[in-house]
Design a protein around this motif. Structure first.
Motif, PDB file in Angstrom:
ATOM      1  N   PHE A 268      35.852  42.539  39.852  1.00 33.64           N
ATOM      2  CA  PHE A 268      36.345  43.781  39.234  1.00 33.64           C
ATOM      3  C   PHE A 268      35.552  44.982  39.744  1.00 33.64           C
ATOM      4  CE2 PHE A 268      35.148  46.672  35.692  1.00 33.64           C
ATOM      5  CZ  PHE A 268      36.344  47.363  35.565  1.00 33.64           C
ATOM      6  N   LEU A 269      34.261  44.812  39.825  1.00 36.43           N
ATOM      7  CA  LEU A 269      33.402  45.912  40.272  1.00 36.43           C
ATOM      8  C   LEU A 269      33.752  46.322  41.703  1.00 36.43           C
ATOM      9  CD1 LEU A 269      30.962  47.439  39.029  1.00 36.43           C
ATOM     10  CD2 LEU A 269      29.480  45.881  40.284  1.00 36.43           C
ATOM     11  N   HIS A 270      34.192  45.366  42.483  1.00 37.77           N
ATOM     12  CA  HIS A 270      34.564  45.652  43.869  1.00 37.77           C
ATOM     13  C   HIS A 270      36.016  46.085  43.995  1.00 37.77           C
ATOM     14  CE1 HIS A 270      31.206  42.551  44.943  1.00 37.77           C
ATOM     15  NE2 HIS A 270      30.732  43.701  44.526  1.00 37.77           N
TER      16      HIS A 270
ATOM     17  N   ARG B 109      38.661  44.292  43.265  1.00 35.48           N
ATOM     18  CA  ARG B 109      39.521  43.227  43.787  1.00 35.48           C
ATOM     19  C   ARG B 109      40.393  42.577  42.717  1.00 35.48           C
ATOM     20  NH1 ARG B 109      34.844  40.491  47.548  1.00 35.48           N
ATOM     21  NH2 ARG B 109      34.549  42.282  48.919  1.00 35.48           N
TER      22      ARG B 109
ATOM     23  N   THR C 177      43.013  43.431  29.121  1.00 34.70           N
ATOM     24  CA  THR C 177      42.841  44.520  28.153  1.00 34.70           C
ATOM     25  C   THR C 177      41.705  44.214  27.191  1.00 34.70           C
ATOM     26  OG1 THR C 177      45.188  45.067  28.304  1.00 34.70           O
ATOM     27  CG2 THR C 177      44.001  45.878  26.371  1.00 34.70           C
TER      28      THR C 177
ATOM     29  N   LEU D 245      38.426  44.656  28.987  1.00 34.23           N
ATOM     30  CA  LEU D 245      38.113  46.085  29.151  1.00 34.23           C
ATOM     31  C   LEU D 245      37.632  46.688  27.835  1.00 34.23           C
ATOM     32  CD1 LEU D 245      41.053  47.319  31.426  1.00 34.23           C
ATOM     33  CD2 LEU D 245      38.640  47.134  32.046  1.00 34.23           C
TER      34      LEU D 245
ATOM     35  N   ARG E 281      25.877  49.799  38.984  1.00 32.47           N
ATOM     36  CA  ARG E 281      25.187  49.403  40.213  1.00 32.47           C
ATOM     37  C   ARG E 281      23.733  49.858  40.187  1.00 32.47           C
ATOM     38  NH1 ARG E 281      28.422  48.501  44.911  1.00 32.47           N
ATOM     39  NH2 ARG E 281      30.623  48.331  44.364  1.00 32.47           N
TER      40      ARG E 281
END
Lengths: 454, 382
Positions: B177-179, B181, B186, B189, B211
């Motif tokens: 998710f951070l990347h 991809r 829901t 999140l 990061r």
């Protein structure tokens, strides 16, 4: 795009002044301009004579003893026209021995006192800046220009002060009216970024718009061309480093205080994969009038691996106008910035206090009046109104996860600059904020300041 | 082929992997590093015991729950920040400054591998199946000096821990998710937002989710220490003595900060990567479910009688795992701890479920095809 009231105001002011150029040329104003020019010519003649004399005489051991005082602005108030022609031109020449021929030193500084009226415990006095600059002419067409700044009095590992190289570039004139620069340069946006000496602006603090939106003092490394035309236009275009969106810290307040100020790189091991471009155009075809604008644009993802906003683009534009009829000094500026492709990045910041804005803007209008003048001294009261929003819009997110826009801050500033002489200024003002935000320093306050330049 | 030979050539890291899994190096002959730091369990314990037992007969009770060894290579030696905040260090009390020093302790600890001394470890190593590899890497006479042998052994373990990809895989759903991809659900999140929000979970206050300064993914710890007032755990044998208290930074295991009474009760903030795969939570392993753990975080101050022993008058003995004079050290200032009885917890039950859904995205070894995560997926067989 919806036209903001400030954009309309700046446009109206520019049009109004263009239409009233005949009025500007009235007899009183013209006489004032001529008197000012005569004074400058006389001062320059005196300086040249003294330099010539200095070349035939033994120079005193102390360089300071050889400084020739030259009035920067006979009008007694800061002149953008004179400043815009470059700070180098306004810096007084310093006679040196042969080894230092062609080298000039100059400087400026400011000390500020801020007294919040509600949180008096936060009252603070600070040696905000002390700057030493130099130029060295290698020959008639090439010179190096540098500026070293100390902030907050003490810079060490255990203190909050900073030491920084604010500018360092080599300039080469290709002809009489254009040339090229390379190095660490100030971005030519707004009225103050290139001319932020304390004698050049009204009020103890810089206006918020040219601090929060245009991150004064904004500099980047790169290559630029500059020039001017006989019709009164001056231009500056360049390419160089830009901000690094990877530096964004959603958990801090810095991005709310100044979106670009929190991610600019200042040529400190700057990521330079994605270059940015900038351009500025100003017109000074009518004495006392300056109309201009500029834009800065570029990718700011810096090709960071696996960075969800690698394609993010920054565009920041601004328009400004300044009119100095007689003892008056009127100015207005509007600026707006956008950052694209922030949706996926902001999703990784969910719940954090400071996501990346999609849009941010600000504008101000300011009027000053040289009310009193005696000898080289003058008193200049002023008033300024500004609006700005560092988080005016955020990229759309899935329902329920969006970020509401920040409220627009509105600030009234009223005060006066007292110029002991054109290069030493005492300042006092009161600032009224529409809403308070302690983390960002928003709150009604009383300010005092001392500034100088030489 | 030269390339293949190079790949197969023994190295400190490859020896470290062998040592990590070698039970013969313990006094019992039955306990290796991997016994408690089970690779398939994100290098943490696989059973539900609050603390593990070791010693020559595996009957000497331990004192603290087993931490995961993953992502430890990002840690720094112990130091105090400019504002006085204790930071960095290895072990739950930060008393080891690096992985080498950290690796030394379990070999000799009476409640762990229980070797009498370095000579005992060296002697066992000299008979190991990889002894020749040890000589090849460290010299033919490496076994001539026991201290050097022991140093080479812990250096090897540290090399393995700091270089093996399986100990810092960054292969969770959250990483993808951070990347950019994949998308989180829901509920995930919602949990992520509650995790970050300062007025809700405020978990990111100590477990940063952004990061790192160099752009690498978050490790979900700021390497500081905190005193959460976790209830006293009767499952720990040492706690049978009412005079015994594990005070973390100020002792009894760590001895250099004994005089810093203000630090008593502080333990290292752990990474939350793979937190959902743990069997027990907190330094004393008091909690056995993640949901119970989160309820404690937000209801410790709104409903203390649920968590602490209550006297005849119904008054809870709050922060009972600290001597009374030191209970003021407990963090009661920041959300979610800034509540009082009668106030609503910072997170309700549904919100806790959301946060747990998010925490499950931090488990290594996510397979997008099946939607499952397995921290053992990236592990290389010894």
């Amino acid at each position: 795009m919806q036209q903001h009231p400030f954009a309309r105001a700046a446009l109206a002011l520019a049009l109004g002044m263009a239409l009233s150029s005949a009025a500007h040329a009235d007899e009183v104003a013209l006489k004032s301009e001529i008197d000012a020019l005569r004074a400058e010519v006389a001062a320059l003649q005196a300086a040249v004579k003294q330099m010539q004399a200095g070349q035939t005489q033994a120079i005193a051991a102390s360089p300071a003893a050889a400084v020739t005082p030259v009035p920067v602005d006979a009008g007694g108030s800061p002149s953008h026209a004179s400043a815009a022609s470059s700070a180098v031109a306004t810096a007084p020449p310093v006679a040196r021995d042969d080894a230092m021929a062609g080298t000039n030193f100059w400087g400026y500084g400011e000390l500020n006192y801020n007294h919040p009226t509600d949180d008096i415990g936060d009252t603070q006095a600070d040696l905000r800046r002390a700057v030493i600059g130099f130029t060295h002419a290698f020959d008639d067409s090439t010179r190096v220009y540098g500026e070293i700044e100390w902030e907050h009095a003490v810079a060490s590992a255990d203190d909050q002060g900073e030491t920084e190289v604010e500018q360092l570039y080599v300039e080469h004139s290709l002809a009489g009216n254009y040339g090229v620069r390379a190095g660490l340069m100030l971005i030519p946006l707004g009225l103050l970024n290139e001319h932020h000496e304390p004698t050049n602006y009204y009020g103890v603090e810089l206006n918020f718009v040219e601090n929060a939106i245009i991150p004064t003092t904004w500099r980047e490394g790169g290559l630029a061309m500059y020039g001017s035309t006989d019709a009164g236009f001056s231009w500056n275009v360049g390419v160089g480093t830009g901000p690094d969106l990877g530096k964004w810290d959603p958990s801090s307040d810095e991005g709310r205080e100044s979106p670009l100020g929190s991610i600019h790189q200042e040529l400190q091991l700057a990521k330079a994969h994605d270059l940015s471009g900038f351009g500025a155009l100003n017109w000074q075809g009518i004495p006392g009038l300056l109309v201009g604008g500029g834009v800065f644009a570029g990718k700011i993802g810096q090709d960071t691996p696996d960075f969800p906003a690698d394609g993010a683009q920054l565009v920041l534009g601004e328009a400004h106008v300044r009119w100095q009829p007689g003892p008056f000094d009127l100015s207005a500026l509007y600026t707006r910035g956008t950052i694209s492709d922030t949706q996926a990045l902001n999703l990784t910041y969910l719940g954090q206090p400071t996501p990346v804005p999609k849009a941010f803007w600000g504008g101000y209008a300011q009027g000053a009046w040289r009310a009193l003048e005696w000898g080289q001294s003058s008193l200049v009261p002023f008033v300024r109104y500004e609006e700005f929003n560092t988080g005016a819009e955020y990229a759309q997110q899935p329902p329920g996860f969006g970020t509401p826009a920040l409220p627009t801050e509105r600030v009234w500033t009223a005060g006066a600059n007292y110029y002991l002489n054109p290069n030493v200024v005492f300042k006092v003002d009161y600032q009224h904020f529409n809403y308070d935000d302690e983390a960002l320093g928003y709150g009604n306050r009383f300010d005092l300041g001392l500034g100088y330049q030489f | 082929m030269p390339a293949a030979q190079a790949l197969e050539a023994p190295s400190p890291a490859s020896l470290g992997r062998s040592i990590f899994h070698d039970a013969s190096l313990s006094a019992s002959g039955q306990m290796s590093c991997a016994s408690c730091h089970v690779p398939a369990r994100a290098h943490a314990q696989s059973n539900t015991l609050a603390v593990q037992a070791g010693g020559s007969n595996l009957d000497v009770a331990g004192f603290r729950a087993v931490p995961s060894l993953r992502y430890l290579n990002f840690d720094l030696p112990f130091f105090f920040e400019k504002d006085g905040t204790p930071t960095g260090g290895f072990n739950r009390d930060g008393r080891a400054d690096d992985l080498i020093e950290q690796a030394r302790r379990p070999f000799l600890a009476p409640h762990e591998m229980a070797n009498a001394d370095a000579a005992s470890v060296a002697e066992k190593l000299s008979h190991a199946s990889y002894a020749d590899d040890f000589r090849q890497v460290f010299g033919a006479d490496i076994f001539a000096d026991v201290e050097t042998t022991f140093l080479a052994a812990v250096f090897s373990v540290a090399s393995f821990e700091s270089t093996a990809r399986e100990l810092r895989p960054f292969t969770s759903k959250f990483d993808l998710f951070l990347h950019g991809r994949l998308k989180l659900s829901t509920q995930e999140l919602r949990g992520f937002a509650l995790f970050n929000r300062r007025d809700k979970g405020n978990c990111a206050g100590c477990h940063p989710s952004t990061r790192q300064a160099d752009g690498s993914p978050p490790v979900f710890t700021d390497y500081t220490y905190d005193n959460l007032g976790v209830p006293r755990n009767p499952e720990i044998a040492a706690n049978a003595d009412p005079a015994y208290f594990d005070l973390g930074l100020c002792g009894p295991d760590r001895i250099d900060l004994v005089e810093r009474r203000d630090l008593c009760g502080q333990f290292k903030v752990p990474t939350l990567r793979n937190v959902a795969t743990r069997q027990v939570w907190f330094h004393n392993g008091y909690f056995h479910s993640l949901k119970e753990t989160l309820h404690f975080y937000v209801e410790r101050d709104t409903d203390p009688e649920r968590w602490y022993p209550v006297d005849a008058a119904g008054v809870p003995d709050k922060f009972d795992d600290l001597p009374a004079p030191l209970r003021r050290n407990v963090n009661t200032q920041e959300p979610p701890y800034d509540r009082r009885p009668g106030q609503a917890p910072r997170l309700n039950d549904a919100e806790i479920d959301d946060v747990i859904a998010f925490l499950n995205t931090l488990t290594d070894g996510y397979d997008a095809a099946t939607g499952t995560a397995d921290p053992g997926r990236d592990v290389v067989s010894p």
